[in-house]
Scaffold this motif. Structure first.
Motif, PDB file in Angstrom:
ATOM      1  N   PHE A  94      -9.102 -12.693  10.773  1.00 45.47           N
ATOM      2  CA  PHE A  94      -7.847 -12.766  10.489  1.00 45.47           C
ATOM      3  C   PHE A  94      -7.352 -12.100   9.472  1.00 45.47           C
ATOM      4  CE2 PHE A  94      -8.297 -17.230  12.956  1.00 45.47           C
ATOM      5  CZ  PHE A  94      -7.532 -16.696  14.001  1.00 45.47           C
ATOM      6  N   LEU A  95      -8.066 -11.712   8.611  1.00 48.57           N
ATOM      7  CA  LEU A  95      -7.613 -10.682   7.284  1.00 48.57           C
ATOM      8  C   LEU A  95      -8.182  -9.566   8.158  1.00 48.57           C
ATOM      9  CD1 LEU A  95      -6.163 -10.723   4.649  1.00 48.57           C
ATOM     10  CD2 LEU A  95      -8.589 -10.698   3.690  1.00 48.57           C
ATOM     11  N   SER A  96      -7.046  -8.779   8.918  1.00 47.67           N
ATOM     12  CA  SER A  96      -7.482  -7.413   9.296  1.00 47.67           C
ATOM     13  C   SER A  96      -7.956  -6.452   8.351  1.00 47.67           C
ATOM     14  CB  SER A  96      -6.488  -7.026  10.215  1.00 47.67           C
ATOM     15  OG  SER A  96      -5.473  -6.780   9.559  1.00 47.67           O
ATOM     16  N   HIS A  97      -8.364  -5.065   8.999  1.00 41.79           N
ATOM     17  CA  HIS A  97      -8.866  -4.190   8.236  1.00 41.79           C
ATOM     18  C   HIS A  97      -7.699  -3.579   7.347  1.00 41.79           C
ATOM     19  CE1 HIS A  97     -10.677  -0.420   6.776  1.00 41.79           C
ATOM     20  NE2 HIS A  97      -9.599   0.213   7.508  1.00 41.79           N
ATOM     21  N   ALA A  98      -6.526  -3.260   7.890  1.00 45.02           N
ATOM     22  CA  ALA A  98      -5.582  -2.796   7.467  1.00 45.02           C
ATOM     23  C   ALA A  98      -4.674  -3.860   6.187  1.00 45.02           C
ATOM     24  CB  ALA A  98      -4.237  -2.630   8.471  1.00 45.02           C
ATOM     25  N   ALA A  99      -4.876  -4.886   6.484  1.00 44.96           N
ATOM     26  CA  ALA A  99      -4.316  -6.105   5.653  1.00 44.96           C
ATOM     27  C   ALA A  99      -5.368  -5.915   4.156  1.00 44.96           C
ATOM     28  CB  ALA A  99      -4.210  -7.455   6.199  1.00 44.96           C
ATOM     29  N   LEU A 100      -6.696  -5.583   4.635  1.00 45.78           N
ATOM     30  CA  LEU A 100      -7.816  -5.562   3.503  1.00 45.78           C
ATOM     31  C   LEU A 100      -7.351  -4.352   2.715  1.00 45.78           C
ATOM     32  CD1 LEU A 100     -10.077  -7.253   2.505  1.00 45.78           C
ATOM     33  CD2 LEU A 100     -11.412  -5.998   3.840  1.00 45.78           C
ATOM     34  N   VAL A 101      -7.147  -3.256   3.119  1.00 41.59           N
ATOM     35  CA  VAL A 101      -6.796  -2.068   2.737  1.00 41.59           C
ATOM     36  C   VAL A 101      -5.680  -2.131   1.658  1.00 41.59           C
ATOM     37  CG1 VAL A 101      -6.041   0.435   2.894  1.00 41.59           C
ATOM     38  CG2 VAL A 101      -7.844  -0.572   4.490  1.00 41.59           C
ATOM     39  N   GLY A 102      -4.561  -2.757   2.057  1.00 36.66           N
ATOM     40  CA  GLY A 102      -3.456  -3.135   1.151  1.00 36.66           C
ATOM     41  C   GLY A 102      -3.558  -3.917   0.188  1.00 36.66           C
ATOM     42  N   PHE A 103      -4.385  -5.135   0.535  1.00 35.37           N
ATOM     43  CA  PHE A 103      -4.695  -6.150  -0.445  1.00 35.37           C
ATOM     44  C   PHE A 103      -5.514  -5.518  -1.463  1.00 35.37           C
ATOM     45  CE2 PHE A 103      -7.700  -9.476  -1.899  1.00 35.37           C
ATOM     46  CZ  PHE A 103      -6.732 -10.281  -2.419  1.00 35.37           C
ATOM     47  N   MET A 104      -6.576  -4.831  -1.119  1.00 36.78           N
ATOM     48  CA  MET A 104      -7.473  -4.152  -2.005  1.00 36.78           C
ATOM     49  C   MET A 104      -6.581  -3.237  -3.229  1.00 36.78           C
ATOM     50  SD  MET A 104     -10.472  -5.171  -2.035  1.00 36.78           S
ATOM     51  CE  MET A 104     -11.574  -6.073  -1.126  1.00 36.78           C
ATOM     52  N   ALA A 105      -5.568  -2.452  -2.410  1.00 39.01           N
ATOM     53  CA  ALA A 105      -4.877  -1.611  -3.543  1.00 39.01           C
ATOM     54  C   ALA A 105      -4.091  -2.291  -4.324  1.00 39.01           C
ATOM     55  CB  ALA A 105      -4.194  -0.547  -2.355  1.00 39.01           C
ATOM     56  N   GLY A 106      -3.172  -3.393  -3.795  1.00 38.25           N
ATOM     57  CA  GLY A 106      -2.538  -4.159  -4.782  1.00 38.25           C
ATOM     58  C   GLY A 106      -3.302  -4.827  -5.836  1.00 38.25           C
ATOM     59  N   ALA A 107      -4.501  -5.458  -5.542  1.00 37.94           N
ATOM     60  CA  ALA A 107      -5.204  -6.070  -6.272  1.00 37.94           C
ATOM     61  C   ALA A 107      -5.751  -5.060  -7.397  1.00 37.94           C
ATOM     62  CB  ALA A 107      -6.431  -6.690  -5.466  1.00 37.94           C
ATOM     63  N   ALA A 108      -6.091  -4.113  -6.866  1.00 35.55           N
ATOM     64  CA  ALA A 108      -6.667  -2.920  -8.033  1.00 35.55           C
ATOM     65  C   ALA A 108      -5.405  -2.572  -9.070  1.00 35.55           C
ATOM     66  CB  ALA A 108      -7.029  -1.845  -7.165  1.00 35.55           C
ATOM     67  N   ILE A 109      -4.324  -2.719  -8.684  1.00 36.79           N
ATOM     68  CA  ILE A 109      -3.354  -2.210  -9.534  1.00 36.79           C
ATOM     69  C   ILE A 109      -3.016  -3.340 -10.380  1.00 36.79           C
ATOM     70  CG2 ILE A 109      -0.845  -1.504  -9.833  1.00 36.79           C
ATOM     71  CD1 ILE A 109      -1.057   0.090  -7.021  1.00 36.79           C
ATOM     72  N   MET A 110      -2.973  -4.709  -9.934  1.00 34.71           N
ATOM     73  CA  MET A 110      -2.835  -5.724 -10.666  1.00 34.71           C
ATOM     74  C   MET A 110      -4.062  -5.801 -11.691  1.00 34.71           C
ATOM     75  SD  MET A 110       0.131  -6.866 -10.276  1.00 34.71           S
ATOM     76  CE  MET A 110      -0.150  -7.817 -11.309  1.00 34.71           C
ATOM     77  N   ILE A 111      -5.121  -5.526 -11.221  1.00 32.45           N
ATOM     78  CA  ILE A 111      -6.192  -5.767 -12.267  1.00 32.45           C
ATOM     79  C   ILE A 111      -6.117  -4.796 -13.312  1.00 32.45           C
ATOM     80  CG2 ILE A 111      -8.797  -5.262 -12.462  1.00 32.45           C
ATOM     81  CD1 ILE A 111      -9.101  -6.523  -9.389  1.00 32.45           C
ATOM     82  N   GLY A 112      -5.745  -3.496 -12.841  1.00 31.80           N
ATOM     83  CA  GLY A 112      -5.506  -2.651 -14.180  1.00 31.80           C
ATOM     84  C   GLY A 112      -4.194  -2.946 -15.072  1.00 31.80           C
ATOM     85  N   LEU A 113      -3.189  -3.491 -14.659  1.00 32.40           N
ATOM     86  CA  LEU A 113      -2.276  -4.009 -15.306  1.00 32.40           C
ATOM     87  C   LEU A 113      -2.834  -4.990 -16.260  1.00 32.40           C
ATOM     88  CD1 LEU A 113       0.767  -3.859 -12.865  1.00 32.40           C
ATOM     89  CD2 LEU A 113       0.581  -2.069 -14.828  1.00 32.40           C
ATOM     90  N   GLN A 114      -3.584  -5.882 -15.890  1.00 35.28           N
ATOM     91  CA  GLN A 114      -3.911  -7.196 -16.540  1.00 35.28           C
ATOM     92  C   GLN A 114      -4.960  -6.527 -17.687  1.00 35.28           C
ATOM     93  OE1 GLN A 114      -3.799 -10.634 -16.319  1.00 35.28           O
ATOM     94  NE2 GLN A 114      -2.024 -10.125 -14.628  1.00 35.28           N
ATOM     95  N   GLN A 115      -5.537  -5.336 -17.709  1.00 34.30           N
ATOM     96  CA  GLN A 115      -6.278  -4.799 -18.703  1.00 34.30           C
ATOM     97  C   GLN A 115      -5.633  -4.167 -19.639  1.00 34.30           C
ATOM     98  OE1 GLN A 115      -9.521  -5.699 -18.277  1.00 34.30           O
ATOM     99  NE2 GLN A 115      -8.459  -6.549 -16.490  1.00 34.30           N
ATOM    100  N   LEU A 116      -4.325  -4.163 -19.665  1.00 31.07           N
ATOM    101  CA  LEU A 116      -3.503  -3.643 -20.704  1.00 31.07           C
ATOM    102  C   LEU A 116      -3.503  -4.568 -22.051  1.00 31.07           C
ATOM    103  CD1 LEU A 116      -0.277  -2.527 -18.935  1.00 31.07           C
ATOM    104  CD2 LEU A 116      -2.020  -1.153 -19.589  1.00 31.07           C
TER     105      LEU A 116
END
Length: 653
Positions: free
Chosen positions: A196-218
């Motif tokens: 139910f979590l499609s490939h396209a949704a996973l690509v977007g989720f991973m990208a958004g999570a990566a940016i959020m993880i990066g901001l958390q490291q500030l």
């Protein structure tokens, strides 16, 4: 001599089949085998799970061996394990450990846990997976996305700043529930739930999570003491601005050495990553670069006494074997329901990432990865992890790529990695006292580019615009709201896509392709010609049900009216429904077909059906719809239906 008569018989049978009358061919359609009962569909996953018991030829010992080999795939290949393979697995495992140790500490920090819990998670789960998993390359341990997920969801239950012990206990409980859900998915073959979590949704989720993880490291990179618990980009940037502004205006000293150390080693890690990608022989460079960064930065801080000048350090890291956490699991109070919900979300995300990673590398090696076995293995390792002070573990893409590049042959590399991390816990944790927090931030930041796949997002945009909406919806949801909102948006868009396709199925007008017996969509094949007085329609949907039946009826009646308005073509005499793509029909669909039949009869139009599937024709016969339209109006092919309608005389309405 005996072969000639038999050949003549077979030839006679062949010609007999070719000369079969249309009536007999219609009987083939009307009298198929009865479809399997509903209980078979409901219980077939469970039957497949225990199918090894059905073999009567096996002894009790054979059943036991089959069960153990199914549960522990390591038994099927370990007997043929050679020293040459162990040499390669040993090198891969040591290389993997050099990357896992600093990453595990950093991901524990991201999950708002003490550093040792990341190391614990790199010991027990990899050992369990090594004997139960079917992937040879996948590297098990904590990952950034799941760590972010826990740090964003669990604080809504217990604030780690107020009660860190209760927070840790809830994380262990979440891990237990995640393991239970994953094991259940594997046992009952419910892997489709992960889809139910499609490939396209996973690509977007991973990208958004990566940016959020990066901001958390500030926080660690800039040495900020006051930081928000929220994860959305606006709150994080606002918190960074307020913290720095407050330190400047209030006279509180800001220590730029944290930023200098973090950025210096981040540049080093990115260069090592770039060199490793350009030269495959130097795969070990980006693998050992994080550990090398930890060693060098720790020495620099220790020798220069930089911790006395404002550089934030890890301080005490508890060593030793994983302590038991059985007594810390929470099964009472209002927190249990929240922990189960977070566990389900974590289970789905962890499984989706692990199976995607495992299958991608399995395809390179040319073997099949059993998704249900993987789910069972992941579930068991997380259940065991929750009892031994670990949080949710799964397969890591970056570490799996390192494991693959290092030449791993089997999952023994996970065992070597786990043993190495355990030795680190026993012998070297005291040396981590002066490790700067900024180094952990730089290590996590260096691993994030692999989570952002811009080329895949562009590919999704080119291929399927609706899939891209799910991708961008997940990305924006994670970025500007929260992790669960991003997931909810992605799943909602995916469901909306399925719903729209269900309520607006493809309905095509067919025409005969010249010089063939094939009937194809006239929109796709403009050369296809329609037969005067005949309207041939194909329902391109898996199901005719309550959601789309009215749409199908209205579209057909509209086409009939449009055809009759074209006086040059004359009156429509028959509507032929090609049902070869229709897999199922419900009671609403049958009622709509009956109403359509009545409406067409009132216009003097005959309804014919072509090649309904066995479940469809079974239901239509039980509902007596076949008797209402006449058994002679059910055909095997469209060409037969058109020829039969052309040879029939239809009365005037």
């Amino acid at each position: 001599m005996s072969s000639a008569p038999s050949m003549r018989v077979s030839e006679q049978e062949h010609f007999h089949l070719e000369d079969t009358s249309d009536i007999e061919r219609s009987i083939w359609v009307l009298n198929p085998p009865n479809p399997p009962p509903l209980r078979n569909k409901l219980f077939s996953p469970l039957k497949k799970t225990v199918s090894f018991f059905s073999s009567k030829k096996k002894t009790c010992l054979g059943h036991a061996v089959s069960f153990l080999e199914s549960l522990f795939p390591i038994l099927t290949w370990f007997t043929n394990y050679k020293a040459s393979k162990f040499k390669e697995d040993l090198l891969a495992g040591l290389t993997l450990a050099s990357l896992s140790i600093p990453q595990s500490i950093g991901y524990a920090n991201l999950a708002k846990l003490d550093p040792q819990y990341g190391l614990y998670t790199s010991v027990v789960p990899p050992l369990i997976y090594a004997v139960m998993g079917s992937s040879r390359e996948i590297a098990i341990g904590p990952v950034a996305v799941v760590s972010l997920l826990l740090s964003s969801l669990v604080p809504k239950v217990v604030d780690p700043a107020v009660d860190p012990d209760a927070y840790r206990n809830v994380v262990f409980t979440v891990t237990l529930f995640a393991g239970i859900f994953q094991a259940a998915f594997g046992i009952f073959r419910l892997g489709f739930l992960v889809d139910f979590l499609s490939h396209a949704a996973l690509v977007g989720f991973m990208a958004g999570a990566a940016i959020m993880i990066g901001l958390q490291q500030l926080k660690g990179l800039l040495g900020i003491t006051h930081f928000t618990n929220k994860t959305d980009v606006i709150s994080v940037l606002e918190s960074v601005y307020k913290s720095l502004h407050q330190q400047i205006t209030s006279g509180e000293k800001w220590y730029p050495l944290n930023f200098v150390i973090g950025c210096s080693f981040l540049i080093f890690l990115l260069i090592a990553r770039f060199v490793g990608r350009r030269n495959k022989k130097l795969f070990w460079l980006p693998a050992i670069a994080p550990l090398l960064s930890v060693i060098l930065s720790t020495l620099i801080v220790y020798l220069s006494k930089a911790d006395k000048n404002g550089v934030n350090i890890i301080k005490h890291v508890k060593g030793g074997l994983n302590p038991s956490s059985v007594q810390q699991l929470q099964f009472h109070g209002p927190q249990v329901g929240q922990a189960a919900k977070i566990g389900l979300i974590s289970a789905v995300i962890a499984l989706t990432e692990a199976i995607a990673v495992g299958r991608s590398f399995a395809s390179i090696k040319g073997y099949h990865l059993d998704g249900n076995k993987e789910m069972l293995a992941m579930g068991c390792m997380n259940i065991a992890g929750s009892l031994s002070s670990c949080y949710v573990a799964t397969g890591s893409f970056s570490r799996t790529a390192v494991n693959f590049s290092a030449g791993c042959q089997t999952s023994v590399s996970n065992i070597v990695m786990a043993v190495t991390v355990f030795l680190c816990l026993e012998l070297f944790t005291r040396l981590l006292y002066y490790t700067p927090v900024a180094i952990l931030a730089s290590i996590i930041l260096s691993a994030l580019p692999g989570l952002i796949d811009i080329s895949e997002a562009c590919y999704i945009w080119k291929v399927d615009k609706f899939d891209f909406l799910a991708c961008i919806g997940a990305f924006l949801g994670v970025l500007f709201e929260s992790v669960e909102i991003g997931l909810l948006v992605a799943v909602s868009i995916s469901f909306a896509k399925i719903l729209i396709q269900s309520i607006r199925p493809g309905i095509e007008v067919l025409g005969r392709v010249p010089r063939t017996e094939a009937f194809c969509d006239v929109s796709q094949y403009p050369m296809a010609t329609s037969t005067p007085g005949m309207l041939v329609i194909r329902i391109s949907s898996g199901s005719l049900c309550f959601a789309n039946a009215n749409f199908v009826r209205e579209r057909i009646l509209k086409w009939v009216a449009e055809e009759e308005n074209e006086l040059a073509k004359g009156r429509v005499q028959a509507v032929i429904l090609d049902m070869s793509n229709l897999m199922n029909v419900d009671t609403s669909g049958i009622l709509i077909l009956e109403e359509l039949h009545k409406r067409l009869l009132s216009r003097g139009v005959q309804l014919a059906m072509v090649n309904p599937r066995w479940l469809v024709i079974h239901k239509l016969k039980v509902a007596h719809f076949v008797d209402k339209i006449g058994r002679q109006w059910v055909f095997l092919t469209v060409a037969e239906a058109v020829d039969a309608c052309l040879s029939s005389k239809f009365p005037d309405p």
